[in-house]
Each structure stands twice: as C-alpha cells, then as structure tokens.
Motif scaffolding. Structure first.
Motif, short mmCIF file in Angstrom:
data_model
loop_
_atom_site.label_atom_id
_atom_site.label_comp_id
_atom_site.label_asym_id
_atom_site.label_seq_id
_atom_site.Cartn_x
_atom_site.Cartn_y
_atom_site.Cartn_z
N ASN A 115 -0.69 6.79 -7.32
CA ASN A 115 -0.94 6.22 -8.64
C ASN A 115 -1.68 4.88 -8.55
O ASN A 115 -2.58 4.61 -9.34
N SER A 119 -5.53 4.06 -9.85
CA SER A 119 -5.68 3.06 -10.92
C SER A 119 -6.58 1.92 -10.47
O SER A 119 -6.82 1.72 -9.28
N LYS A 120 -7.07 1.17 -11.41
CA LYS A 120 -7.95 0.03 -11.11
C LYS A 120 -7.14 -1.26 -11.26
O LYS A 120 -7.20 -1.95 -12.27
N VAL A 121 -6.37 -1.56 -10.23
CA VAL A 121 -5.54 -2.75 -10.26
C VAL A 121 -6.21 -3.83 -9.45
O VAL A 121 -6.70 -3.60 -8.33
N ASP A 124 -4.67 -4.91 -5.59
CA ASP A 124 -4.38 -3.74 -4.78
C ASP A 124 -3.73 -4.12 -3.45
O ASP A 124 -2.78 -3.48 -3.00
#
Length: 202
Positions: A115, A119-121, A124
C-alpha cells in the motif's frame, strides 16, 4: 520514489514475501509431523496389543515362542513409551500454530508495504525503515523455521528462483528423510518383519 528507496523497498518486499511463504510451509510441515507422530504411536500401541493376542490363536502357536512374544512385547512397549515422550516434548502442533501466526503477521506487513509503495507518500524512506524494523521485530518474537522449509519454498516458486529439476528432487528427498521417513519406518517395518517371519518360519 527515489531509486535508492525503490531498491530498498523491493529488497524488503522480497524478504517479507519469501519469509512469509517459508513460515506457511513450516506450518504445513509441522502439522504433518504432528499427524504422523500420532499415527505412529497409535500403530505401535496396536502392535503391542496384537502381539499379546497371538497366543490366543491356535493357528500361530508354533510360529512364536512365549519367550519371543514376551521379548517383542517388551521392546514395543519401551519403544512406545520413549517415542511418545520424545514426540510429546517436541510440541509440533504448538510450533505449527506459532509459525502460522508469524506468517499471518508477515502477510499483513507485506500488504502494508504494498500500500505504501503504491501510494504517493512524501516520507517513503521513513515508512520503509519503520516496516523494516517491524519485520525484524516479528522475527525476533517467533522461533525460526528449518532450512528445509526455505529450500522447499524455493522449489515452489521457480519464477523467482533458479532451481533445476535435479535440485527440486534433492530437496524433496531431503524433506522426506528428515520429516517423514522415521514415521513410515515405525508404522510399516513391524508389518514387513512379521510378513518375513511368517513366510520363512511358518
């Protein structure tokens, strides 16, 4: 995601995935040993009863002397007692449960990693380091699996590992002799010996 982060994430993903799969294989192996252990003890106990019943049948009175029957009964009784104590202390069923619990926790961790990867966190790297620590913490809690579990896992995932057919057979043979052979020997050898004895001494 930066290249270094991607490499770290891929490496962590592979570690979690392979360890998770190996834990589930360890769970299956230990359940198999638990089942075979119980079957072996049941058969050995039955053999003791059968040998004690032999004198009641007139058709076999010339095959086995009273001394031989007493000897065989004593040997089998001692074998049942000692083997039962050893197998009981091994706690295969409990160990299988622990391996399964570890595999389930790793499966959740693997999903969490997937996940985060999708996702574009922005943070990271921090998330990946946290997951790596969780992975290490999970392994610290549970007993390690056997090397044969990982070898068998590799044979079941040929797309990830370069394993030849000969290597697969070597692993299967090693698996059989390290986990199954003893129980098959205890179950079938008395029948084979009895058959040989009645054939040549009847």
């Amino acid at each position: 995601m930066k290249a270094a982060q991607k490499t770290f994430a891929e490496d962590l993903d592979f570690k979690i995935w392979s360890t998770k799969g190996t834990k589930f294989i360890a769970h299956e192996r230990l359940l198999l040993k638990h089942r075979l252990s119980n079957q072996s003890l049941s058969y050995l106990t039955a053999y003791v009863v059968i040998v004690n019943l032999i004198p009641l049948f007139n058709t076999t009175k010339h095959l086995l002397s009273a001394d031989l029957i007493s000897f065989v009964t004593t040997v089998l009784s001692i074998l049942v007692l000692v083997f039962g104590q050893i197998e009981s202390s091994a706690e295969y069923n409990l160990k299988a449960l622990k391996q399964h619990e570890c595999g389930r926790q790793l499966a959740k961790l693997h999903l969490e990693l997937s996940n985060i990867t999708l996702s574009k966190v922005s943070d990271d790297e921090h998330n990946f380091m946290q997951l790596a620590q969780k992975y290490s913490d999970i392994l610290d809690v549970y007993e390690n699996h056997d090397s044969i579990d990982y070898l068998l896992f590799k044979t079941k995932n040929p797309s990830k590992y370069s394993v030849s057919e000969s290597e697969k057979w070597k692993v299967r043979i090693k698996y059989y002799f390290s986990n199954v052979f003893l129980y098959h020997f205890l179950i079938f050898s008395p029948i084979i010996l009895a058959g040989i004895y009645t054939t040549f001494y009847s």
